[in-house]
Write a protein that holds these residues in place. Structure first.
Motif, short mmCIF file in Angstrom:
data_model
loop_
_atom_site.label_atom_id
_atom_site.label_comp_id
_atom_site.label_asym_id
_atom_site.label_seq_id
_atom_site.Cartn_x
_atom_site.Cartn_y
_atom_site.Cartn_z
N GLY A 100 -56.04 -14.67 47.99
CA GLY A 100 -56.41 -14.50 46.90
C GLY A 100 -54.78 -14.17 45.66
N SER A 101 -54.84 -12.83 46.52
CA SER A 101 -54.14 -11.49 45.43
C SER A 101 -52.88 -11.87 46.30
CB SER A 101 -54.52 -10.56 45.62
OG SER A 101 -55.17 -10.25 47.33
N THR A 102 -52.09 -10.77 45.86
CA THR A 102 -50.78 -10.65 45.91
C THR A 102 -49.86 -10.31 47.57
OG1 THR A 102 -49.61 -9.42 44.54
CG2 THR A 102 -49.02 -11.32 44.18
N LEU A 103 -49.60 -9.49 47.61
CA LEU A 103 -48.63 -8.91 49.76
C LEU A 103 -49.19 -7.41 48.59
CD1 LEU A 103 -46.48 -10.07 51.45
CD2 LEU A 103 -48.87 -9.96 52.20
N THR A 104 -48.60 -7.88 47.27
CA THR A 104 -48.64 -5.67 46.76
C THR A 104 -50.17 -5.86 46.60
OG1 THR A 104 -47.96 -6.23 44.67
CG2 THR A 104 -46.45 -5.24 46.34
N THR A 105 -50.68 -6.23 45.99
CA THR A 105 -51.98 -6.07 45.44
C THR A 105 -52.93 -5.75 46.67
OG1 THR A 105 -51.92 -7.90 43.47
CG2 THR A 105 -53.74 -6.89 43.84
N ALA A 106 -52.97 -6.87 47.63
CA ALA A 106 -53.59 -6.81 49.01
C ALA A 106 -53.24 -5.30 49.14
CB ALA A 106 -53.16 -7.79 49.49
N LEU A 107 -52.38 -4.84 49.90
CA LEU A 107 -52.38 -3.26 49.67
C LEU A 107 -53.16 -2.40 49.24
CD1 LEU A 107 -50.62 -1.59 51.49
CD2 LEU A 107 -48.96 -1.45 49.67
N LEU A 108 -53.01 -2.90 47.57
CA LEU A 108 -54.05 -1.50 46.84
C LEU A 108 -55.15 -2.01 47.90
CD1 LEU A 108 -52.37 -2.19 42.77
CD2 LEU A 108 -52.27 -0.19 44.84
N LEU A 109 -55.41 -3.35 47.56
CA LEU A 109 -56.66 -3.85 47.84
C LEU A 109 -57.64 -3.22 49.16
CD1 LEU A 109 -57.35 -7.15 46.23
CD2 LEU A 109 -59.15 -4.93 45.79
N SER A 110 -56.34 -3.28 50.49
CA SER A 110 -57.32 -2.50 51.55
C SER A 110 -56.27 -1.04 51.64
CB SER A 110 -55.61 -3.40 52.87
OG SER A 110 -55.40 -2.80 52.90
N THR A 111 -56.40 -0.24 50.75
CA THR A 111 -56.22 0.92 50.83
C THR A 111 -56.25 2.26 49.86
OG1 THR A 111 -53.78 1.34 49.95
CG2 THR A 111 -53.85 1.11 52.31
N MET A 112 -55.59 1.64 48.74
CA MET A 112 -55.98 2.67 47.69
C MET A 112 -57.62 2.60 47.15
SD MET A 112 -53.70 3.67 44.32
CE MET A 112 -54.30 4.41 42.60
N MET A 113 -58.16 0.89 46.49
CA MET A 113 -59.83 0.68 46.35
C MET A 113 -60.67 1.09 47.53
SD MET A 113 -58.90 -0.82 43.80
CE MET A 113 -60.16 -1.57 43.42
N ASN A 150 -44.26 -8.27 52.93
CA ASN A 150 -43.78 -8.32 51.23
C ASN A 150 -41.83 -8.45 51.40
OD1 ASN A 150 -43.55 -8.89 48.38
ND2 ASN A 150 -43.44 -6.59 48.48
N THR A 151 -40.87 -7.73 51.78
CA THR A 151 -39.96 -7.57 52.42
C THR A 151 -39.35 -9.07 52.66
OG1 THR A 151 -39.92 -5.19 53.00
CG2 THR A 151 -37.39 -6.18 52.86
N ILE A 152 -39.98 -9.03 54.02
CA ILE A 152 -39.71 -10.46 54.73
C ILE A 152 -40.11 -12.02 54.31
CG2 ILE A 152 -38.77 -9.52 56.86
CD1 ILE A 152 -41.49 -10.46 58.00
N LYS A 153 -41.21 -11.32 53.21
CA LYS A 153 -41.82 -12.53 52.20
C LYS A 153 -42.99 -13.40 52.57
CE LYS A 153 -39.61 -11.84 48.29
NZ LYS A 153 -40.01 -10.20 48.24
N LYS A 182 -33.09 -0.79 47.58
CA LYS A 182 -33.22 0.87 47.86
C LYS A 182 -34.20 1.15 48.01
CE LYS A 182 -28.19 0.94 49.30
NZ LYS A 182 -28.02 -0.57 49.59
N SER A 183 -34.91 1.50 47.14
CA SER A 183 -36.25 2.14 46.69
C SER A 183 -37.33 1.87 47.55
CB SER A 183 -36.48 2.27 45.09
OG SER A 183 -36.77 0.78 44.67
N THR A 184 -37.69 0.13 47.61
CA THR A 184 -38.65 0.42 48.83
C THR A 184 -37.53 0.38 50.13
OG1 THR A 184 -37.56 -2.17 48.70
CG2 THR A 184 -39.40 -1.63 47.41
N SER A 185 -36.59 0.40 50.78
CA SER A 185 -36.36 0.15 51.82
C SER A 185 -36.61 1.85 52.49
CB SER A 185 -35.07 -0.90 52.16
OG SER A 185 -34.23 0.28 51.22
N THR A 186 -35.71 2.03 51.18
CA THR A 186 -36.55 4.05 51.68
C THR A 186 -37.56 3.95 51.72
OG1 THR A 186 -34.77 4.10 49.89
CG2 THR A 186 -35.83 6.18 50.77
#
Length: 344
Positions: A119-132, A218-221, A317-321
């Motif tokens: 149900g969440s976006t890819l960035t939120t899903a990343l937060l949920l599966s790592t930081m949380m 997230n980059t290739i959507k 640029k920032s995300t690709s680095t």
């Protein structure tokens, strides 16, 4: 922008409070701050599924927090100790094991996790599966000597098996990654009783590889397997590295992901748990199948019609680095394993 800033700082604050606390109440406060900060981020897209995901997440996490509080209160009642490391009462230990398993999404308390991730976006899903996952893992780390070994071993093997099994027939990439997260948590839980530092190492490397995969997606959507098939024409190079990152998550030898599995199997054999090691290694083959399928879809399956896609030259640029650093680390850390082991 201000709201987003507040939510992200609250996430950092909650995580920091929990990982640096040695009193049960402060640990619980940190977990609550975390839960309340991530809910608006899940519900942000105003899609009915996102709202449903945030409600599911809230209910499950509230129940788990209540259990954490309950177990610490029982322990304080019987021993007069509020210190996290002094958890000695058997009922309190059992309740805490259950609560942390619910917070992390270990089997049989895993049902909420794939749904919330979907149900969440890819960035939120990343937060949920790592930081949380970080605060509950640190609580497990601090209480590792007093957890219930039978329950934990059962949940670990069940998670490794079910995470692989249920991921086999999914077509949504976020759900596949959710089940992969569940099976990785099984690997972390099996070793926490014998070598807690190894659990933390596994978690760090898992977070690194998952972050790589999520940022690439997230980059290739891409959110479905069918959209992944056409992404090759947009960014060939990124897709090639995505394949390597996925194989690293699967734990294939020359890549980073092999390191934690190798160390865990070695430690289990040292503890004379050869049968457990064999079972969990066999169960990781299920996971290997769907990682291979993802890798196959992303790089080897070229759709029959040549789709007229514009090549994306202008990327952020920032995300690709960040992506370049993460990808390099998640592919090539295995030769550095002696150095990593000396720092542990």
């Amino acid at each position: 922008p201000h709201a987003k800033l507040i939510f992200y700082t609250s996430l950092l604050l909650g995580t920091t409070i929990t990982i640096s606390s040695n009193h049960w109440m402060t640990a619980w406060t940190g977990l609550e701050i975390n839960t309340l900060a991530i809910i608006p981020l899940i519900a942000k897209s105003h899609h009915p599924r996102a709202i449903e995901a945030s409600i599911k997440y809230f209910l499950v996490q509230a129940a788990a927090s209540a259990l954490v509080l309950f177990s610490s209160t029982i322990n304080a009642w019987h021993t007069g100790q509020w210190d996290i490391t002094q958890l000695t009462h058997p009922t309190a230990c059992l309740l805490l094991t259950t609560a942390i398993a619910t917070k992390l999404g270990l089997v049989p308390f895993h049902f909420w996790f794939p749904e919330v991730l979907q149900g969440s976006t890819l960035t939120t899903a990343l937060l949920l599966s790592t930081m949380m996952k970080f605060p509950p893992i640190t609580i497990l780390f601090l209480t590792s000597h007093s957890l219930n070994p039978t329950l934990l071993t059962f949940m670990a093997i069940a998670s490794a098996g079910l995470g692989g099994w249920m991921g086999l027939n999914q077509t949504q990439i976020r759900k596949i990654l959710a089940f992969s997260s569940i099976s990785h948590l099984g690997w972390m839980a099996i070793i926490i009783l014998y070598n807690p530092k190894l659990t933390l190492l596994t978690f760090y490397l898992y977070s690194l590889m998952t972050a790589t995969v999520f940022l690439t997606l997230n980059t290739i959507k891409a959110t479905k397997l069918s959209t992944m098939m056409t992404s090759w024409t947009k960014m060939p190079m990124l897709n090639a590295t995505l394949m390597l990152a996925l194989l690293s998550l699967a734990g294939l030898p020359p890549l980073t992901g092999f390191l934690p599995k190798w160390l865990i199997i070695q430690e289990l054999t040292k503890q004379e748990l050869t049968s457990t090691a064999t079972i969990i290694a066999m169960l990781s083959l299920l996971g290997l199948f769907f990682y291979l399928r993802l890798a196959y879809y992303s790089t080897i399956t070229l759709p029959p019609n040549s789709t007229n896609h514009m090549k994306q030259w202008h990327t952020n640029k920032s995300t690709s680095t960040l992506l370049a650093i993460f990808t390099s680390l998640s592919i090539s850390l295995l030769p550095l394993s002696p150095m990593i082991l000396t720092t542990m």
